[in-house]
Design an enzyme around this catalytic site. Structure first.
Site, mmCIF file in Angstrom:
data_model
loop_
_atom_site.group_PDB
_atom_site.id
_atom_site.type_symbol
_atom_site.label_atom_id
_atom_site.label_comp_id
_atom_site.label_asym_id
_atom_site.label_seq_id
_atom_site.Cartn_x
_atom_site.Cartn_y
_atom_site.Cartn_z
ATOM 1 N N ARG A 22 0.804 -1.080 -0.054
ATOM 2 C CA ARG A 22 0.249 0.001 0.042
ATOM 3 C C ARG A 22 0.942 1.260 0.168
ATOM 4 O O ARG A 22 1.792 1.312 0.722
ATOM 5 C CB ARG A 22 -0.714 0.091 1.236
ATOM 6 C CG ARG A 22 -1.941 -1.047 1.087
ATOM 7 C CD ARG A 22 -3.018 -0.680 2.050
ATOM 8 N NE ARG A 22 -3.883 -2.098 1.990
ATOM 9 C CZ ARG A 22 -4.737 -2.434 3.036
ATOM 10 N NH1 ARG A 22 -4.505 -1.420 4.335
ATOM 11 N NH2 ARG A 22 -5.295 -3.286 3.005
ATOM 12 N N SER A 117 -7.901 -1.288 0.675
ATOM 13 C CA SER A 117 -9.082 -1.580 1.567
ATOM 14 C C SER A 117 -9.597 -0.265 2.290
ATOM 15 O O SER A 117 -10.490 0.579 1.316
ATOM 16 C CB SER A 117 -8.452 -2.244 2.827
ATOM 17 O OG SER A 117 -9.328 -2.715 3.725
ATOM 18 N N HIS A 118 -9.919 -0.046 3.300
ATOM 19 C CA HIS A 118 -10.449 1.283 3.974
ATOM 20 C C HIS A 118 -9.691 2.520 4.098
ATOM 21 O O HIS A 118 -10.213 3.456 4.421
ATOM 22 C CB HIS A 118 -10.596 0.705 5.478
ATOM 23 C CG HIS A 118 -9.419 0.290 6.154
ATOM 24 N ND1 HIS A 118 -8.791 -0.796 6.002
ATOM 25 C CD2 HIS A 118 -8.771 0.939 6.902
ATOM 26 C CE1 HIS A 118 -7.681 -0.887 6.684
ATOM 27 N NE2 HIS A 118 -7.640 0.071 7.295
ATOM 28 N N LYS A 130 -2.340 -6.870 -4.222
ATOM 29 C CA LYS A 130 -1.904 -7.855 -3.374
ATOM 30 C C LYS A 130 -2.350 -9.156 -4.082
ATOM 31 O O LYS A 130 -2.930 -8.996 -5.246
ATOM 32 C CB LYS A 130 -2.477 -8.039 -1.923
ATOM 33 C CG LYS A 130 -3.985 -8.331 -2.114
ATOM 34 C CD LYS A 130 -4.478 -8.905 -0.656
ATOM 35 C CE LYS A 130 -6.056 -8.894 -0.469
ATOM 36 N NZ LYS A 130 -6.406 -9.450 0.769
ATOM 37 N N ARG A 286 -14.482 -5.903 5.094
ATOM 38 C CA ARG A 286 -14.746 -5.569 6.389
ATOM 39 C C ARG A 286 -16.383 -5.196 6.854
ATOM 40 O O ARG A 286 -17.054 -4.858 5.788
ATOM 41 C CB ARG A 286 -14.099 -4.096 7.117
ATOM 42 C CG ARG A 286 -12.693 -4.463 7.135
ATOM 43 C CD ARG A 286 -12.041 -3.097 7.788
ATOM 44 N NE ARG A 286 -10.503 -3.445 7.981
ATOM 45 C CZ ARG A 286 -9.844 -2.622 8.628
ATOM 46 N NH1 ARG A 286 -10.250 -1.397 9.145
ATOM 47 N NH2 ARG A 286 -8.360 -2.944 8.820
ATOM 48 N N THR A 348 -2.360 -11.207 13.915
ATOM 49 C CA THR A 348 -3.103 -10.498 12.935
ATOM 50 C C THR A 348 -2.807 -10.641 11.681
ATOM 51 O O THR A 348 -1.787 -10.511 11.115
ATOM 52 C CB THR A 348 -2.927 -8.656 13.458
ATOM 53 O OG1 THR A 348 -3.029 -8.608 14.758
ATOM 54 C CG2 THR A 348 -3.859 -7.777 12.670
ATOM 55 N N GLU A 367 -11.687 -11.023 13.484
ATOM 56 C CA GLU A 367 -10.449 -9.987 13.979
ATOM 57 C C GLU A 367 -11.384 -9.038 14.426
ATOM 58 O O GLU A 367 -12.474 -8.414 13.865
ATOM 59 C CB GLU A 367 -9.793 -9.551 12.810
ATOM 60 C CG GLU A 367 -8.864 -10.478 12.127
ATOM 61 C CD GLU A 367 -7.681 -9.958 11.242
ATOM 62 O OE1 GLU A 367 -6.556 -9.642 12.074
ATOM 63 O OE2 GLU A 367 -7.947 -9.588 10.110
ATOM 64 N N GLU A 368 -10.786 -8.354 15.803
ATOM 65 C CA GLU A 368 -11.604 -7.291 16.322
ATOM 66 C C GLU A 368 -11.668 -6.037 15.314
ATOM 67 O O GLU A 368 -12.298 -5.163 15.396
ATOM 68 C CB GLU A 368 -10.657 -7.003 17.352
ATOM 69 C CG GLU A 368 -9.270 -6.542 17.155
ATOM 70 C CD GLU A 368 -8.891 -5.278 16.468
ATOM 71 O OE1 GLU A 368 -9.535 -4.524 16.432
ATOM 72 O OE2 GLU A 368 -7.861 -5.944 15.678
ATOM 73 N N ARG A 500 -1.534 0.676 18.098
ATOM 74 C CA ARG A 500 -2.806 0.062 18.641
ATOM 75 C C ARG A 500 -2.482 -0.434 20.162
ATOM 76 O O ARG A 500 -1.723 -1.298 20.251
ATOM 77 C CB ARG A 500 -3.395 -0.953 17.661
ATOM 78 C CG ARG A 500 -3.288 -0.496 16.221
ATOM 79 C CD ARG A 500 -4.398 -1.196 15.449
ATOM 80 N NE ARG A 500 -4.221 -1.339 14.016
ATOM 81 C CZ ARG A 500 -4.440 -0.305 13.314
ATOM 82 N NH1 ARG A 500 -5.306 0.794 13.868
ATOM 83 N NH2 ARG A 500 -4.420 -0.523 12.262
HETATM 84 C C1 G1P Z 1 -5.417 -3.822 10.323
HETATM 85 C C2 G1P Z 1 -6.244 -4.722 11.435
HETATM 86 C C3 G1P Z 1 -6.061 -6.126 11.128
HETATM 87 C C4 G1P Z 1 -6.459 -6.320 9.392
HETATM 88 C C5 G1P Z 1 -5.791 -5.557 8.690
HETATM 89 C C6 G1P Z 1 -6.323 -5.663 7.193
HETATM 90 O O1 G1P Z 1 -4.068 -4.165 10.242
HETATM 91 O O2 G1P Z 1 -5.803 -4.518 12.511
HETATM 92 O O3 G1P Z 1 -6.685 -6.869 11.861
HETATM 93 O O4 G1P Z 1 -6.218 -7.816 9.062
HETATM 94 O O5 G1P Z 1 -5.918 -4.150 9.086
HETATM 95 O O6 G1P Z 1 -7.500 -5.358 7.197
HETATM 96 P P1 G1P Z 1 -2.978 -3.427 11.190
HETATM 97 O O7 G1P Z 1 -3.234 -1.984 10.542
HETATM 98 O O8 G1P Z 1 -3.442 -3.492 12.572
HETATM 99 O O9 G1P Z 1 -1.697 -4.082 10.810
HETATM 100 ZN ZN ZN Z 2 -10.814 -4.346 3.350
#
Ligand code: G1P
Ligand code: ZN
Length: 547
Positions: A22, A117-118, A130, A286, A348, A367-368, A500
């Site tokens: 990314r 992603s987000h 990816k 998500r 994670t 995942e949280e 985090r």
């Molecule tokens: C974050 C989330 C993790 C998730 C990832 C991709 O990663 O914490 O659970 O799998 O995004 O969506 P992190 O930024 O914490 O490495």
């Molecule tokens: Zn995503």
């Protein structure tokens, strides 16, 4: 075919993070950057040679800015590298779970997914790429490490000279001898959902006046949600909001949490709130689940789904097991125990679930960080979670909040919160981690008020299937009463470092289940501050995001 072998100067910053590579859009647009990484993927998966004959790949993305241009480049590079066929989503669109579904359904040798992603999109935003393997899941570390190594030693990339493919028309095309099939990005995925859930029961629920609101956040799930929620299960038109994918996500931040999905949150906490609200992120993997004026934590959502698995036709025969990432609360562990199935604690990142699912050891994963899914694909799946909830609600006919209270009464409540400190200077974030780790020798046995430290460690994981070891996965401090604090650095940010802090306490007494999580966790929050010297080290008075 008009093959060009272009001399390449390797980049040294193409290490894939938790979910691929990314970077800012501008970085991907710089000369040779995308090409270099794509060639590194091909060199890795095809062993520095041309693709084996008959190789088929899936290609699509979340529609963000630069998606279309990148798709055309990758198609021309795939042709130059001897790929026989590429299945590409119409308009260059494929949600991450839909890409996983298509890879598996058509048994391709893998796929390339374009998404950050987000993360925000647009010319100033982020882009990402990816590689997913033939099981439909993110490439394991062994492969992403090899791609990274290849990206640093490349001397050339291959591409053909050709006009672009008409991505908007479904149909078959040829590109320099390679066949390109532009497919409906929604149909295969929607059919899979229909095979797992009781659409008739959900239609019946909606027919009875149950109202829902799904916020696609101007990201990829718009067309998927409209097809599934509005057409197949009959939610009235308009139940899907922000349903048109835009290259800059309407200037929003397509992350379904209480901070960024504020439009949905306002609706669900407003006077005329519908019965159920949900949102998904940029690439559709998500999910956030809301009841009327009520937020379901992703950790609880996984536990509730597992406890109610039998209500969904696709899972009626029982589940093999559950896996959750280490920072995710132990709510699902309690359900697994009751069901008599194993529960795995992994680092994670969704990629750690792949081997367990492939080996048939787990059915549900979570995942949280708003990720929930099952072995129907090898990615987390936002709409899948939404449909699971609708299936549960259709069968139980209770408000979302009531489902949670009954769940907690049965299993106890794992009170949970995550505090994020975004865009910290990398040295500062590393300093906080070093500060915490530096006390690991002396912390066990020491007390902070009522809390006595039972253990601390730097989480590491040995994959039970392939034996690979992943260490340095987060600093854990566990207390005698089962509470814990976890410190971890994000692997997905593109600006500075994100720290985090995950906080969790257990409450068995139903009389205390209605507490506010931040209040219930206040003592742990103070301990986290003290142990990490967070305030003096970061100069921050508060987290950037509290979930
Ligand atoms: C974050 C989330 C993790 C998730 C990832 C991709 O990663 O914490 O659970 O799998 O995004 O969506 P992190 O930024 O914490 O490495
Ligand atoms: Zn995503």
């Amino acid at each position: 075919m008009n093959l060009k072998v272009v001399a390449a100067t390797p980049f040294d910053d193409q290490k894939p993070g938790t979910s691929g590579l990314r970077k800012k859009v501008a970085v991907f647009q710089s000369a040779g950057y995308l090409e270099n990484f794509v060639q590194a993927i091909f060199d890795t998966i095809f062993d520095n040679a041309a693709a084996p004959s008959g190789s088929t790949l899936v290609l699509g993305g979340d529609g963000r800015y630069y998606n279309r241009e990148a798709i055309q480049i990758i198609l021309r590079m795939a042709a130059a590298n001897g790929v026989a066929k590429v299945l590409v989503g119409q308009g260059g669109i494929l949600s991450t779970p839909a890409a996983s579904c298509v890879i598996r359904k058509y048994r391709t040798c893998g796929g390339i997914i374009l998404s950050a992603s987000h993360n925000p999109g647009g010319p100033e935003g982020d882009f990402g790429i990816k590689y997913n393997t033939g099981n439909g899941g993110p490439a394991p570390e062994k492969i992403t490490d090899a791609i990274y190594a290849a990206s640093r030693s490349l001397s050339r990339y291959r591409i053909i000279d050709a006009a672009g493919v008409a991505l908007d028309r479904i149909g078959s095309y040829t590109l320099g001898g390679m066949s390109v099939e532009v497919i409906d990005p929604v149909a295969d995925y929607a059919d899979l959902m229909e095979s797992l859930f009781d659409f008739a029961a959900i239609r019946d629920l909606i027919g009875g006046g149950f109202r829902l609101c799904f916020d696609a956040m101007h990201a990829v799930t718009g067309p998927y949600a409209k097809e599934i929620l509005e057409r197949r299960i009959g939610a009235p038109a308009g139940s899907v909001i922000n349903g048109v994918p835009l290259p800059d996500f309407g200037q929003g931040h397509p992350d379904p949490n209480l901070t960024y999905a504020h439009e949905l949150v306002a609706i669900m906490y407003g006077a005329a709130a519908p019965d159920f609200g949900a949102a998904s992120d940029g690439d559709g993997d998500r999910n956030m689940i809301l009841g009327r004026g009520f937020f379901v934590t992703p950790s609880d959502s996984l536990a509730v789904i597992a406890a109610n698995a039998a209500l969904a036709p696709g899972y009626a025969d029982g589940i093999a097991g559950i896996a959750r990432s280490m920072p995710t609360s132990a709510a699902a562990d309690r359900v697994a125990e009751k069901l008599g199935v194993p529960c795995f604690e992994t680092p994670t990142g969704w990629k750690f679930f792949g081997n367990l699912m492939d080996a048939g050891k787990v059915t549900f994963c979570g995942e949280e960080s708003f990720g929930t899914g099952s072995s129907h694909v090898r990615e987390k799946d936002g709409l899948w979670a939404v449909l699971f909830w609708l299936n549960i609600l259709a069968r139980r006919r209770l408000p979302v909040e009531e489902i949670l209270h009954r769940h907690w009464a049965e299993f106890g409540r794992n009170i949970y919160s995550r505090h994020d400190y975004e865009a910290l200077p990398a040295v500062v974030a590393a300093g906080v981690m070093a500060q915490v780790k530096g006390q690991f020798a002396t912390l066990p046995g020491s007390s902070f008020g009522d809390y006595r430290v039972k253990f601390c460690d730097d989480f590491s994981y040995t994959d039970p299937i392939d034996g690979s070891l992943s260490s340095g996965q987060g600093l854990r401090i566990g207390f005698d009463d089962g509470s814990r604090i976890v410190f971890r650095l994000s692997g997905t940010g593109t600006e500075g470092a994100t720290l985090r802090i995950y906080l969790e306490a257990f409450e068995a007494d139903p009389a205390r289940h209605r507490v506010d999580a931040q209040q219930a966790l206040a003592a742990l929050i103070r301990i986290a501050d003290e142990v990490s010297q967070l305030r003096p080290r970061t100069g921050r008075a508060e987290p950037t995001v509290i979930t």
